[in-house]
Write a protein that holds these residues in place. Structure first.
Motif, mmCIF file in Angstrom:
data_model
loop_
_atom_site.group_PDB
_atom_site.id
_atom_site.type_symbol
_atom_site.label_atom_id
_atom_site.label_comp_id
_atom_site.label_asym_id
_atom_site.label_seq_id
_atom_site.Cartn_x
_atom_site.Cartn_y
_atom_site.Cartn_z
ATOM 1 N N GLN A 431 0.846 -1.220 0.000
ATOM 2 C CA GLN A 431 0.000 0.000 0.000
ATOM 3 C C GLN A 431 0.870 1.256 0.000
ATOM 4 O O GLN A 431 0.570 2.241 -0.667
ATOM 5 N N ILE A 432 1.954 1.192 0.766
ATOM 6 C CA ILE A 432 2.839 2.383 0.838
ATOM 7 C C ILE A 432 3.484 2.646 -0.535
ATOM 8 O O ILE A 432 3.534 3.786 -1.003
ATOM 9 N N VAL A 433 3.936 1.564 -1.196
ATOM 10 C CA VAL A 433 4.505 1.741 -2.546
ATOM 11 C C VAL A 433 3.470 2.380 -3.462
ATOM 12 O O VAL A 433 3.764 3.315 -4.224
ATOM 13 N N ASP A 434 2.237 1.890 -3.371
ATOM 14 C CA ASP A 434 1.179 2.423 -4.237
ATOM 15 C C ASP A 434 0.906 3.900 -3.981
ATOM 16 O O ASP A 434 0.477 4.626 -4.872
ATOM 17 N N THR A 435 1.132 4.360 -2.767
ATOM 18 C CA THR A 435 0.931 5.787 -2.487
ATOM 19 C C THR A 435 2.115 6.599 -3.002
ATOM 20 O O THR A 435 1.936 7.682 -3.546
ATOM 21 N N LEU A 436 3.324 6.039 -2.792
ATOM 22 C CA LEU A 436 4.527 6.826 -3.141
ATOM 23 C C LEU A 436 4.790 6.892 -4.639
ATOM 24 O O LEU A 436 5.393 7.839 -5.137
ATOM 25 N N LYS A 437 4.356 5.853 -5.367
ATOM 26 C CA LYS A 437 4.799 5.723 -6.760
ATOM 27 C C LYS A 437 4.367 6.871 -7.678
ATOM 28 O O LYS A 437 4.919 7.052 -8.753
ATOM 29 N N TRP A 438 3.381 7.658 -7.262
ATOM 30 C CA TRP A 438 2.950 8.781 -8.101
ATOM 31 C C TRP A 438 3.973 9.897 -8.104
ATOM 32 O O TRP A 438 4.048 10.700 -9.032
ATOM 33 N N ASP A 439 4.790 9.951 -7.054
ATOM 34 C CA ASP A 439 5.726 11.074 -6.940
ATOM 35 C C ASP A 439 7.181 10.670 -7.134
ATOM 36 O O ASP A 439 8.031 11.522 -7.348
ATOM 37 N N MET A 440 7.486 9.385 -6.981
ATOM 38 C CA MET A 440 8.900 8.987 -7.062
ATOM 39 C C MET A 440 8.981 7.501 -7.387
ATOM 40 O O MET A 440 7.987 6.785 -7.250
ATOM 41 N N THR A 441 10.182 7.064 -7.811
ATOM 42 C CA THR A 441 10.348 5.640 -8.098
ATOM 43 C C THR A 441 10.474 4.902 -6.773
ATOM 44 O O THR A 441 11.438 5.096 -6.028
ATOM 45 N N ALA A 442 9.485 4.060 -6.486
ATOM 46 C CA ALA A 442 9.476 3.304 -5.239
ATOM 47 C C ALA A 442 9.388 1.822 -5.583
ATOM 48 O O ALA A 442 8.652 1.441 -6.499
ATOM 49 N N VAL A 443 10.187 0.995 -4.907
ATOM 50 C CA VAL A 443 10.106 -0.444 -5.182
ATOM 51 C C VAL A 443 9.745 -1.197 -3.902
ATOM 52 O O VAL A 443 9.984 -0.718 -2.786
ATOM 53 N N TYR A 444 9.222 -2.381 -4.120
ATOM 54 C CA TYR A 444 8.861 -3.273 -3.018
ATOM 55 C C TYR A 444 9.858 -4.419 -3.010
ATOM 56 O O TYR A 444 10.206 -4.942 -4.064
ATOM 57 N N ASP A 445 10.365 -4.804 -1.831
ATOM 58 C CA ASP A 445 11.330 -5.920 -1.788
ATOM 59 C C ASP A 445 11.119 -6.728 -0.511
ATOM 60 O O ASP A 445 11.181 -6.192 0.592
ATOM 61 N N GLU A 446 10.851 -8.030 -0.705
ATOM 62 C CA GLU A 446 10.578 -8.860 0.483
ATOM 63 C C GLU A 446 11.551 -10.028 0.584
ATOM 64 O O GLU A 446 11.492 -10.811 1.525
ATOM 65 N N LYS A 447 12.463 -10.169 -0.411
ATOM 66 C CA LYS A 447 13.321 -11.357 -0.455
ATOM 67 C C LYS A 447 14.520 -11.195 0.489
ATOM 68 O O LYS A 447 15.124 -10.134 0.524
ATOM 69 N N ASP A 448 14.863 -12.224 1.207
ATOM 70 C CA ASP A 448 16.018 -12.260 2.118
ATOM 71 C C ASP A 448 15.772 -11.497 3.428
ATOM 72 O O ASP A 448 14.810 -10.740 3.548
ATOM 73 N N ALA A 449 16.744 -11.668 4.334
ATOM 74 C CA ALA A 449 16.672 -10.971 5.623
ATOM 75 C C ALA A 449 16.785 -9.474 5.376
ATOM 76 O O ALA A 449 17.394 -9.049 4.392
ATOM 77 N N VAL A 450 16.238 -8.677 6.289
ATOM 78 C CA VAL A 450 16.173 -7.231 6.034
ATOM 79 C C VAL A 450 17.573 -6.607 5.893
ATOM 80 O O VAL A 450 17.789 -5.721 5.068
ATOM 81 N N GLY A 451 18.534 -7.120 6.664
ATOM 82 C CA GLY A 451 19.904 -6.591 6.571
ATOM 83 C C GLY A 451 20.468 -6.747 5.164
ATOM 84 O O GLY A 451 21.107 -5.836 4.634
ATOM 85 N N ARG A 452 20.221 -7.891 4.546
ATOM 86 C CA ARG A 452 20.718 -8.115 3.184
ATOM 87 C C ARG A 452 20.003 -7.225 2.188
ATOM 88 O O ARG A 452 20.573 -6.770 1.200
ATOM 89 N N ARG A 453 18.721 -7.006 2.465
ATOM 90 C CA ARG A 453 17.982 -6.110 1.560
ATOM 91 C C ARG A 453 18.535 -4.687 1.652
ATOM 92 O O ARG A 453 18.650 -3.994 0.653
ATOM 93 N N TYR A 454 18.926 -4.252 2.857
ATOM 94 C CA TYR A 454 19.537 -2.916 2.999
ATOM 95 C C TYR A 454 20.810 -2.851 2.169
ATOM 96 O O TYR A 454 21.061 -1.885 1.441
ATOM 97 N N ARG A 455 21.649 -3.912 2.264
ATOM 98 C CA ARG A 455 22.916 -3.923 1.529
ATOM 99 C C ARG A 455 22.677 -3.817 0.028
ATOM 100 O O ARG A 455 23.390 -3.151 -0.685
ATOM 101 N N ARG A 456 21.647 -4.551 -0.417
ATOM 102 C CA ARG A 456 21.362 -4.556 -1.848
ATOM 103 C C ARG A 456 20.937 -3.152 -2.308
ATOM 104 O O ARG A 456 21.394 -2.659 -3.337
ATOM 105 N N GLN A 457 20.093 -2.506 -1.513
ATOM 106 C CA GLN A 457 19.659 -1.148 -1.883
ATOM 107 C C GLN A 457 20.836 -0.174 -1.806
ATOM 108 O O GLN A 457 20.937 0.740 -2.616
#
Ligand code: ATP
Length: 515
Positions: A431-457
């Motif tokens: 839902q948050i991505v759907d709100t933000l996407k009108w103003d900026m490039t926003a992506v959704y990511d659920e794969k892997d532990a959150v720490g690894r997702r931070y590293r990837r971003q």
């Protein structure tokens, strides 16, 4: 030097691994000096182009844009001087059979002298500590003065020989400096020859009637031939500018520095038409304006310097480059050229059509002078990308790779991550991505532990991560993580869009430019 080389290699493989830049037609082993931009590269490139375009066209009442065709009437290139003079001096090494640009061999030699000066400065800075006065050291240290004198003399001689087309002297200089082929180590050189950089092609179905065409080697000529069209239809008064971005093609002799020197690349050029006699004032104006444009990005000023041209092109009465400190040293990023009335006068002569401007204030017709700013979009991409690439040691002994791309230019502005893949967190995150996407490039990511997702971003250069956790469902707040500081703060979902927009909106960058 070896270190810089290593870093550059890492930057190139990072660009590929994270979907920024791929070798062209890679499944066929690529095509030399041609590259494709991937899913993240195209976003960064578009953002840089938008920053340039808006700063030129949207913020200047007297600058308009066009989009001219790549193919142009072949006489264009006679008139512009490209058929006769768009040459680079080439030299072959007889042992390695490698081809080089003779002027670049000499310039690389000078760069080595400059590196020695930098080393002396670093040594002295260490020795003198806080007392160190770099300016004074550069002006008085005998060894540094010797180096400087040598570098200046070499560049001056190179400039003069090229100016006079004295190619024998360019070869003599290479021999006197004992420059060896980087590949074979030998000094067994051929004579220096001129090589035209334009790609030729044919227009028309039958060989007998086909017309020889060129792929444009610069976008500028599309602007010159449209000068009167734009001036009349736009009722433009001098001084005014025409801006354009688009592909250009050059059959470069050496193309070894990734996207720094490509055979197909993109330029962002602006031709500013002015009354004769005002070129000095506008030259200074555009030098400053363009440097400010770079500095507004927040990249340290030490990475930029002006370099005045020793050898002026046939059309110019003053010219300089804004050089950037790439991983392989200071090199041209952008050119600022005072082109006199050469282009319009020459097209007038070749086309037999008047390209004059009637100046109501002076009550006379004349051929306008032109001040040009010309920057390679791919080079700007490389400047941003290589500067952003950081290997950062962390407290736990590991290293994180982070692309510190200015937030406004980053391909993705925010990644929204559910802490876990259950309990309604994914739905809330989407839902948050759907709100933000009108103003900026926003992506959704659920794969892997959150720490690894931070590293990837981090590695993708995404400036913000929003994490949705169980508390979010209770009190409507999320954590907002900053890429560079790794600090996290709790913010209200309702204000997220506004908070982020302030940081990532192009407007915030454009507002820094003084016009
Ligand atoms: P260089 O001396 O590096 O060959 P140039 O002086 O020929 O460059 P210009 O003709 O002034 O370059 O072109 C303007 C801008 O276009 C350059 O400042 C650069 O950013 C970009 N550019 C030129 N050639 C290339 C290329 N082969 N690949 C990528 N960008 C290029």
């Amino acid at each position: 030097m070896a270190n810089d080389n290593e870093t550059f290699k890492k930057i190139i493989s990072h660009a590929k691994e994270y979907g920024f830049v791929f070798p062209s037609s890679e499944i066929y082993d690529g095509l030399s000096a041609v590259y494709d931009y991937g899913q993240n590269g195209v976003a960064l490139k578009n953002n840089i182009r938008e920053y340039w375009w808006k700063s030129m066209v949207q913020l200047h009442e007297n600058i308009v844009g066009i989009d001219a065709a790549i193919f142009m009437h072949p006489t264009t290139w006679k008139a512009s001087g490209h058929v006769d003079a768009f040459n680079d001096p080439l030299i072959d090494n007889k042992d390695s059979k490698k081809r080089y640009r003779a002027d670049v061999l000499v310039e690389d030699y000078v760069a080595k002298i400059e590196a020695k000066i930098e080393k002396e400065v670093a040594k002295a800075a260490k020795r003198f500590g806080d007392q160190f006065d770099q300016q004074q050291f550069l002006q008085t240290n005998p060894r540094v003065l010797d180096y400087q004198e040598k570098a200046t003399a070499i560049l001056k001689r190179l400039g003069q020989s090229l100016e006079k087309e004295d190619l024998a002297d360019v070869k003599a200089l290479i021999e006197e400096l004992e420059i060896a082929c980087p590949e074979s180590g030998s000094r067994n050189w051929t004579d220096v020859k001129q090589f035209n950089l334009m790609f030729g092609t044919k227009l028309g179905a039958s060989a007998a009637t086909a017309m020889d065409l060129y792929l444009r080697p610069e976008t500028a000529q599309g602007i010159f031939v449209n000068f009167l069209n734009v001036q009349k239809t736009g009722r433009m008064k001098l001084p005014f500018g025409i801006a354009q971005t688009g592909k250009a093609f050059r059959n470069e002799i050496i193309a070894r520095q990734f996207i720094f020197r490509m055979r197909e690349f993109e330029q962002m050029e602006m031709q500013f038409f002015i009354p004769p006699g005002t070129q000095k004032e506008w030259y200074d104006h555009w030098k400053k304006t363009r440097l400010d444009w770079h500095l507004a990005l927040g990249i340290s000023a030490e990475n930029y310097r002006f370099h005045d041209h020793e050898k002026l092109a046939h059309y110019a009465d003053a010219a300089c480059d804004i050089e950037f400190k790439f991983p392989f040293g200071f090199k041209e990023l952008e050119g600022i050229h005072s082109r006199t009335d050469f282009d319009l006068s020459s097209h007038e002569e070749y086309a037999g059509k008047k390209l004059k401007y009637f100046d109501p204030e002076r009550n006379e017709s004349y051929t306008p002078y032109v001040l040009e700013t010309s920057i390679g979009l791919d080079r700007m991409f490389l400047a941003i990308f290589s500067n952003a690439y950081t290997e950062e040691p962390l407290e736990d002994g590991s290293t994180r790779i982070v692309l510190k791309i200015p937030a406004v230019l980053a391909p993705t502005k925010v990644a929204v991550l559910p802490l876990v893949k259950k309990d309604g967190l994914p739905e809330r995150a989407r839902q948050i991505v759907d709100t933000l996407k009108w103003d900026m490039t926003a992506v959704y990511d659920e794969k892997d532990a959150v720490g690894r997702r931070y590293r990837r971003q981090d590695a993708l250069g995404t400036p913000y991560c929003v994490t949705v956790d169980h508390q979010s469902l209770e009190d409507g707040t999320v954590t907002l993580r900053d890429r560079d500081t790794m600090q996290q703060e709790r913010v209200n979902i309702d204000t997220l869009s506004q908070t982020l927009a302030k940081q990532v909106d192009l407007r915030s960058l454009l507002e820094k430019l003084s016009n």
